[in-house]
Design an enzyme around this catalytic site. Structure first.
Site, PDB file in Angstrom:
ATOM      1  CD  GLN A  78     -44.158  39.227 -22.763  1.00  9.84           C
ATOM      2  OE1 GLN A  78     -44.174  40.366 -23.161  1.00  9.84           O
ATOM      3  NE2 GLN A  78     -43.814  38.908 -21.542  1.00  9.84           N
ATOM      4  CG  PHE A  79     -39.123  34.010 -23.016  1.00 10.86           C
ATOM      5  CD1 PHE A  79     -39.109  33.027 -22.036  1.00 10.86           C
ATOM      6  CD2 PHE A  79     -38.520  35.234 -22.748  1.00 10.86           C
ATOM      7  CE1 PHE A  79     -38.509  33.260 -20.809  1.00 10.86           C
ATOM      8  CE2 PHE A  79     -37.921  35.468 -21.531  1.00 10.86           C
ATOM      9  CZ  PHE A  79     -37.914  34.487 -20.553  1.00 10.86           C
ATOM     10  CB  THR A  80     -42.909  35.398 -19.983  1.00 12.48           C
ATOM     11  OG1 THR A  80     -43.524  36.576 -20.501  1.00 12.48           O
ATOM     12  CG2 THR A  80     -41.467  35.686 -19.575  1.00 12.48           C
TER      13      THR A  80
END
Length: 147
Positions: A78-80
């Site tokens: 989950q880079f966000t």
């Protein structure tokens, strides 16, 4: 490294409608990696997740870990989580590690959890995914390494 931990009765991750990972009782982990994360962060986070006491005992107190209850993990990259929204209206993702570094550490995180005796299901790194879960409680905890 940042991980959003959600206690779950059941969860699955789908890619184009097909389930690629699913668990029953356990934890859903949304995993973000930043530039200065290392194997030390991975080890610290895996130990914290495996031993975090957020499941109820017979008295209704949060005294058991996912390891204690023999729960499963659904780990999703989950880079966000490193989206910076302080300026403007669109998140800036400069805090997220480059994909090559992030994928290596994400894979290492999952392998470290498995080495601790946990069952780990995953999504697919870099893919557009749909996550379905029943958040039990609801219990949601945000963990950060290096603080």
């Amino acid at each position: 490294m940042k991980v959003v931990v959600q206690r779950s009765k059941q969860a699955k991750v789908l890619i184009q409608g097909e389930a690629v990972g699913a668990i029953d009782s356990g934890l859903v982990l949304l995993v973000g990696i930043t530039h200065d994360d290392s194997e030390a962060d991975v080890r610290w986070m895996a130990d914290k997740v495996a031993n975090l006491r957020i499941f109820e005992d017979e008295s209704g107190k949060m005294n058991h870990s996912v390891s204690d209850i023999k729960g499963e993990l659904l780990s999703i990259s989950q880079f966000t989580l490193y989206g910076d929204c302080r300026k403007g209206r669109r998140p800036n993702f400069m805090g997220a590690a480059k994909p090559e570094q992030a994928e290596k550490l994400y894979d290492s995180f999952n392998e470290t959890l498995r080495a601790l005796g946990l069952t780990v299901e995953t999504g697919r790194f870099g893919a557009m995914m749909d996550v379905e879960l029943v958040n039990s409680g609801p219990v949601t905890i945000i963990l950060e390494s290096g603080m």
